[in-house]
Design an enzyme around this catalytic site. Structure first.
Site, short mmCIF file in Angstrom:
data_model
loop_
_atom_site.label_atom_id
_atom_site.label_comp_id
_atom_site.label_asym_id
_atom_site.label_seq_id
_atom_site.Cartn_x
_atom_site.Cartn_y
_atom_site.Cartn_z
N ARG A 90 0.84 -1.21 0.00
CA ARG A 90 0.00 0.00 0.00
C ARG A 90 0.87 1.26 0.00
O ARG A 90 1.92 1.31 0.67
CB ARG A 90 -0.88 -0.02 1.25
CG ARG A 90 -1.92 1.09 1.36
CD ARG A 90 -3.00 0.91 0.34
NE ARG A 90 -4.21 1.67 0.69
CZ ARG A 90 -5.18 1.88 -0.19
NH1 ARG A 90 -5.10 1.41 -1.43
NH2 ARG A 90 -6.26 2.55 0.16
N THR A 135 -9.43 0.24 -9.98
CA THR A 135 -8.32 -0.67 -9.76
C THR A 135 -8.36 -1.81 -10.79
O THR A 135 -9.21 -1.83 -11.66
CB THR A 135 -8.51 -1.21 -8.33
OG1 THR A 135 -8.47 -0.10 -7.48
CG2 THR A 135 -7.52 -2.21 -7.90
N GLU A 146 -5.57 4.25 -7.62
CA GLU A 146 -6.79 4.86 -7.09
C GLU A 146 -7.72 5.30 -8.22
O GLU A 146 -8.36 4.45 -8.81
CB GLU A 146 -6.48 6.02 -6.14
CG GLU A 146 -7.39 6.14 -4.91
CD GLU A 146 -8.89 6.09 -5.13
OE1 GLU A 146 -9.44 4.98 -5.03
OE2 GLU A 146 -9.52 7.13 -5.35
N ASP A 164 -7.93 8.22 -0.11
CA ASP A 164 -8.69 7.18 0.59
C ASP A 164 -8.74 7.44 2.10
O ASP A 164 -9.49 6.78 2.82
CB ASP A 164 -8.09 5.78 0.35
CG ASP A 164 -8.53 5.17 -0.97
OD1 ASP A 164 -9.31 5.81 -1.69
OD2 ASP A 164 -8.09 4.05 -1.28
N SER A 222 -10.20 -0.99 0.43
CA SER A 222 -11.24 -2.03 0.36
C SER A 222 -10.76 -3.23 -0.45
O SER A 222 -11.54 -4.17 -0.66
CB SER A 222 -12.48 -1.46 -0.30
OG SER A 222 -13.01 -0.43 0.46
N GLY A 264 -13.20 -1.66 -7.83
CA GLY A 264 -14.50 -1.10 -7.48
C GLY A 264 -14.53 -0.27 -6.22
O GLY A 264 -15.60 -0.06 -5.63
N1 GLU Z 1 -8.34 3.04 -3.67
C1 GLU Z 1 -9.26 1.97 -3.54
C2 GLU Z 1 -8.92 1.05 -2.39
O1 GLU Z 1 -7.81 0.95 -2.04
C3 GLU Z 1 -9.32 1.13 -4.75
C4 GLU Z 1 -9.84 1.88 -5.88
C5 GLU Z 1 -10.46 1.04 -6.91
O2 GLU Z 1 -10.93 -0.05 -6.71
O3 GLU Z 1 -10.46 1.50 -8.01
O4 GLU Z 1 -9.75 0.42 -1.86
#
Ligand code: GLU
Length: 595
Positions: free
Chosen positions: A106, A402, A422, A444, A466, A486
């Site tokens: 991350r 993502t 992101e 986020d 997520s 998502g």
């Molecule tokens: N930034 C989101 C996350 O870490 C993911 C973004 C996405 O799924 O496009 O949960």
């Protein structure tokens, strides 16, 4: 995004493993959502990436090598969702030990970040402005994550697995509708940022359908990494260039766009670490479901919802099962908002305990519970049906852009890997002359400081995610692996796929294709139109309010990929059939292969 070369990998320098003359004899790779066979498999959103992975597997690489190679190729062909400038979460089942491992790659907040860094004059910065800024850029994690995965479990070097992506970047790929659509949503801001405009808007315009998109700058960057290793990214001139792009965003002087400078330093980059973490694990209907621990909320939220559902008596009634799914999800999101983030005191064990799940499940009645669900008390003391306390924390916005890839090899190793920058296009800034976009992952975090929010920005912190790469074992052996993009809908999509497959008797392709709904402790349950058509009236009668998922993209939730192990070495690779233009599933030895 289609690739221009057929057998390029055969010519790749640096692949020292024996190279059989495969490409001449095999059928050309075709983009298809389902593939079945033996000897290894891959499912990604993109034919080029899947082809890269399958060629690595055919040349003796394992699932880890193939996953890293495929993600590097996605950095070329899906530059708006996956890039060197981002991060992700990597789940790995090791067939030799039977254990599941994870690597947290991350993005990490700079040392100078504070809990009010997204506030100005007592108010949060407008979200869109925070996205397109230097402030939103965390130290990227992808390269250190690749390094750690390859060092611990790979058979190939970083140099070897980068070669296919270098070839794709150098030779180019054919621009398709999806690439144009992803550029188009970024048109306004890309125009204002000079190196981004130069790379992605040839002649100042959208790329032309069917033209060849080459990225020689990225090929050069990958070559430097291949030669110099990860330090070529995290130290030295590339690190300095990244920091410069963050602290002095290269905005066209003629533009009035306010692109705020960021806080990242070369020390932040030098100090970045990918982290091995224990996976989350819950039992569900005799299966072991492994997921990603904090700073992702994926494993804990999927796990809690599964625990809540399995603490209720089984039902064969689809509407009742969907009602429970929505309610369990609502409750789990309330708990995620209150307890999960990059903080030392996440009560992970209790959130995933069956006692807590039973206590939460008793709030599920005949009708949808009043909004909002409030967080429970995962304190180790359970019983009765306590009214929950506290105020729910707001749902932080997470973009839906993502990508997820799933790989298995002939030894039985499995990788589920979700990667992101992101938003579509990250923070919109291409590092000049480097061919890749930077992330905006720090959006986020919650922007408004609050005493109860575990997801506030801070020095060295990782924003809550997520992302939910998931591996499911049955009797200690892989049963399936799955994941999806998502944003915060990732969790509900993974949950639904698991429920569709395990409880509703769908095949994995059916489970991925089925219409979706997402309840994240919001007043309305957002859903795809086909879900509303099928279940809207029955769920409305139970007190749910259904509305079309607003997107982006409007009306469609996720774009998953997965693999199921169907026994006796047979594998079924499954990609999204239609959403986002559909994905690509391939196996090493297809069932219909004559040889
Ligand atoms: N930034 C989101 C996350 O870490 C993911 C973004 C996405 O799924 O496009 O949960």
């Amino acid at each position: 995004m289609r690739l221009r070369y057929l057998a390029g990998l055969l010519l790749v320098p640096g692949l020292v493993l024996p190279v059989p003359a495969l490409a001449e004899t095999r059928k050309p790779y075709e983009k298809q959502p389902v593939a079945e066979g033996y000897g290894g498999a891959v499912a990604t959103v993109d034919l080029d990436a899947s082809r890269t992975a399958i060629e690595i597997l055919r040349r003796g690489g394992n699932a880890v090598d193939a996953a890293v190679a495929a993600s590097a190729t996605l950095g070329v062909t899906e530059p708006f969702v996956a890039a060197l400038g981002g991060g992700g979460f990597f789940l790995y089942y090791d067939a030799r030990t039977g254990r599941v491992h994870t690597i947290d790659g991350r993005e990490t907040a700079p040392a100078a970040m504070r809990q009010d860094s997204f506030m100005e004059n007592g108010a949060p910065i407008p979200f869109a402005e925070a996205v397109t800024s230097g402030l939103s850029v965390g130290a990227p994690g992808t390269v250190r994550q690749w390094e750690l995965a390859l060092r611990k479990w790979g058979k190939m070097s970083l140099r070897q697995v980068l070669q296919p992506a270098i070839e794709v970047a150098r030779r180019g790929f054919t621009v398709d509708e999806e690439f144009i659509a992803q550029t188009a949503v970024n048109l306004d801001r890309f125009k204002d940022i000079v190196p981004t405009r130069e790379l992605f808007l040839p002649g100042g315009n959208l790329p032309v359908l069917g033209s060849t998109f080459r990225n020689p700058d990225l090929a050069r960057t990958y070559r430097e990494l291949a030669a110099g290793g990860p330090d070529a990214f995290y130290r030295g001139s590339l690190a300095a260039e990244i920091v410069d792009a963050v602290r002095r965003p290269p905005v066209d002087p003629a533009s009035t766009r306010n692109v705020r400078p960021g806080l990242l330093t070369v020390d932040d980059l030098r100090g970045y670490r990918a982290v091995l973490r224990e996976p989350t694990r819950v039992g569900y209907r005799g299966l072991d479901v492994y997921g990603m621990a904090p700073p992702s909320s994926g494993g804990s939220t999927v796990g809690e919802a599964l625990n809540i559902i399995s603490s209720l008596p089984k039902t064969g009634d689809r509407v009742e099962a969907l009602h429970r799914y929505l309610e369990a999800s609502r409750l789990s999101y309330a708990d995620r908002g209150r307890y999960v983030g990059d903080v030392p005191d996440v009560p992970l064990k209790e959130l995933l305990s069956t006692g807590f799940a039973r206590e939460r499940a008793c709030l599920i009645g005949e009708r949808a519970m009043p909004h909002p669900a409030t967080p429970g008390s995962p304190d180790g003391t359970y019983g009765g049906c306590p009214a929950a306390g506290g105020t729910p924390d707001p749902l932080t916005y997470e973009g839906p852009q993502t990508t997820h890839l799933t790989v298995a090899d002939k030894w039985g190793n499995v990788v589920a890997y979700t990667i992101t920058i992101e938003q579509f296009g990250g923070n919109g800034v291409v590092v000049p002359g480097r061919g890749f976009l930077l992330n905006n992952e720090l959006t986020d975090f919650s922007f408004i400081p609050s005493a109860t929010d575990p997801n506030l920005p801070g020095p060295g912190k990782r924003p809550r995610s997520s992302m939910s790469p998931t591996i499911v074992l049955k009797d200690g052996r892989p049963f399936l692996a799955v994941g999806t993009p998502g944003g915060s809908t990732i969790i509900t999509t993974v949950l639904q796929i698991l429920l569709n497959r395990v409880d509703f008797g769908m095949s994995l392709p059916e489970a991925l294709a089925a219409p979706r709904a997402t309840q994240r402790n919001t007043p309305s349950t957002f859903a795809e139109q086909a879900f509303i058509d099928a279940y809207g009236p029955a769920l409305t009668a139970r007190g749910h309010t259904l509305a079309l998922f607003p997107g982006p993209p409007a009306g469609f939730i996720g774009a998953a990929t997965g693999i199921e192990f169907t026994g006796h070495g047979r594998i079924q690779a499954v990609a999204e059939p239609t959403r986002r233009g559909g994905g690509s599933a391939l196996v090493v030895r297809p069932l219909d292969d004559d040889d």
